[in-house]
Write an enzyme that holds these catalytic residues in place. Structure first.
Site, PDB file in Angstrom:
ATOM      1  N   VAL A 100       0.897  -1.157   0.000  1.00 49.67           N
ATOM      2  CA  VAL A 100       0.000   0.000   0.000  1.00 49.67           C
ATOM      3  C   VAL A 100       0.936   1.208   0.000  1.00 49.67           C
ATOM      4  O   VAL A 100       1.520   1.552   1.021  1.00 49.67           O
ATOM      5  CB  VAL A 100      -0.919   0.008   1.234  1.00 49.67           C
ATOM      6  CG1 VAL A 100      -1.766   1.277   1.273  1.00 49.67           C
ATOM      7  CG2 VAL A 100      -1.820  -1.232   1.224  1.00 49.67           C
ATOM      8  N   PRO A 101       1.159   1.843  -1.159  1.00 50.37           N
ATOM      9  CA  PRO A 101       2.287   2.764  -1.340  1.00 50.37           C
ATOM     10  C   PRO A 101       2.068   4.165  -0.749  1.00 50.37           C
ATOM     11  O   PRO A 101       1.986   5.158  -1.473  1.00 50.37           O
ATOM     12  CB  PRO A 101       2.436   2.819  -2.862  1.00 50.37           C
ATOM     13  CG  PRO A 101       1.047   2.615  -3.370  1.00 50.37           C
ATOM     14  CD  PRO A 101       0.404   1.645  -2.418  1.00 50.37           C
ATOM     15  N   CYS A 102       2.039   4.251   0.561  1.00 46.23           N
ATOM     16  CA  CYS A 102       1.857   5.542   1.221  1.00 46.23           C
ATOM     17  C   CYS A 102       3.044   6.473   0.962  1.00 46.23           C
ATOM     18  O   CYS A 102       2.929   7.696   1.134  1.00 46.23           O
ATOM     19  CB  CYS A 102       1.628   5.368   2.711  1.00 46.23           C
ATOM     20  SG  CYS A 102       2.928   4.467   3.570  1.00 46.23           S
ATOM     21  N   HIS A 103       4.179   5.922   0.529  1.00 46.67           N
ATOM     22  CA  HIS A 103       5.350   6.756   0.256  1.00 46.67           C
ATOM     23  C   HIS A 103       5.154   7.611  -0.994  1.00 46.67           C
ATOM     24  O   HIS A 103       5.933   8.543  -1.231  1.00 46.67           O
ATOM     25  CB  HIS A 103       6.594   5.871   0.079  1.00 46.67           C
ATOM     26  CG  HIS A 103       6.480   4.862  -1.020  1.00 46.67           C
ATOM     27  ND1 HIS A 103       5.870   3.640  -0.852  1.00 46.67           N
ATOM     28  CD2 HIS A 103       6.882   4.909  -2.323  1.00 46.67           C
ATOM     29  CE1 HIS A 103       5.908   2.964  -1.987  1.00 46.67           C
ATOM     30  NE2 HIS A 103       6.514   3.714  -2.899  1.00 46.67           N
TER      31      HIS A 103
END
Length: 345
Positions: free
Chosen positions: A309-312
């Site tokens: 889950v690419p919160c970056h």
């Protein structure tokens, strides 16, 4: 637990990583601080939270002179973090820091200000991860202890308990919920999976890891085990492929958790293509909640499935890379890595 409650808990435990880049203000003094500031935590009714320093300044708050939220990380911090990555087997101590020309006092202050933990604590956690991984690989406790640089078995067991929130004896028992440590260019990651589902993928040096693992046990209905399974093997392969630049979409089936709002934010994060970024405000608009960008930022910080889950891929409105619980340096590396392979480099 509400997103606001997570910030209150992070403040009270001085857990800067769990704050996801947020700052807190003290209403009575109009001062804004980093999470992990050595000053006493204010009473709950006297707190206000800000997603960034500019928001705090716009509200009439001035930077704290102790934790210096207006200062970037010192070169000293970047230098020593580089040594941790390049020399993982070194057993760091105050004596060794002095021998290499560093002032232990200055190192401690710099790391507490920027990471909320001391350098020696971070180095110790890294060795514990190495020892736990060795134990998982079939080594006896004494062998794993020595490979991690611990002089006593009791010290190693105590450190494992602190890292995982469970004793070495407990996590050595068979269970459908397996743990595995995965080496990456950014430090070891830890994954928790059953054969069917992925519950957690995090950087193993995050101080809030034991709390997250307890939540995983509750969600899965099983206790954690260092025993491997088909799920741990699959996530190891996919993480290795991601860091090699050969994978930009994961096949692992992550388990939903948190509130419906948190899930909607995480679903929207998964639609951001590799090599691109959006702001918290744009992410809020993406889920049709344009006024909820602060709540979106908190849901972003609550993510326990790093890179999947690419919160970056979410950055500040001005384009600044900030607010990553695994460390801004990791966020910058991930964004550059994804940009390279998205461009076919």
């Amino acid at each position: 637990m509400t997103d606001h409650a997570l910030l209150h808990e992070a403040l009270e435990s001085r857990d800067r990583g769990a704050a996801g880049g947020f700052l807190y203000g003290v209403k009575s003094t109009r001062i804004v601080c980093r999470f992990g500031c050595p000053s006493p935590a204010p009473k709950r009714e006297n707190r206000v939270f800000f997603p960034d320093l500019q928001s705090a300044k716009n509200g009439g708050y001035r930077p704290c002179l102790r934790c210096r939220p207006d200062e970037e990380a010192e070169p000293l911090v970047d230098e020593l973090m580089g040594l941790l990555r390049s020399e993982p087997d070194v057993v760091w101590s105050e004596a060794l820091l002095k021998e290499r020309g560093y002032c232990p006092r200055r190192v401690r202050r710099a790391f507490l200000r920027t990471h909320g933990r001391s350098f020696l604590d971070m180095a110790r956690r890294q060795r514990v991860v190495a020892g736990s991984s060795a134990r998982q690989g079939g080594e006896k406790t004494i062998e794993a202890q020595l490979s991690a640089g611990f002089e006593s078995a009791s010290g190693f067991r105590e450190a494992v308990t602190k890292l995982l929130g469970r004793s070495l004896k407990e996590v050595s028992r068979p269970s459908p919920l397996g743990l595995t440590f995965i080496p990456t260019p950014l430090g070891d990651m830890i994954a928790a999976t059953t054969e069917e589902a992925l519950y957690l993928l995090e950087f193993a040096d995050r101080p809030e890891l034991p709390k997250e693992l307890r939540s995983v046990e509750t969600d899965a209905g099983h206790t954690l085990s260092l025993q491997r399974n088909k799920g741990t093997e699959a996530v190891e392969r996919e993480v290795a492929a991601y860091f090699a630049g050969d994978l930009n979409a994961f096949a692992q089936m992550p388990v939903r958790y948190g509130t419906a709002f948190t899930s909607s934010v995480h679903d929207a994060l998964c639609t951001i293509p590799p090599g691109t970024t959006i702001s918290y405000k744009e992410l809020a608009e993406k889920i049709s909640r344009p006024g909820a960008f602060r709540a979106v930022a908190r849901a972003n910080a609550a993510n326990r499935l790093a890179i999947i889950v690419p919160c970056h891929r979410v950055i500040a409105s001005g384009g600044k890379v900030s607010g990553y619980a695994g460390g801004v340096w990791r966020k910058e590396w991930l964004l550059e890595h994804e940009k390279r392979y998205a461009e076919g480099c």
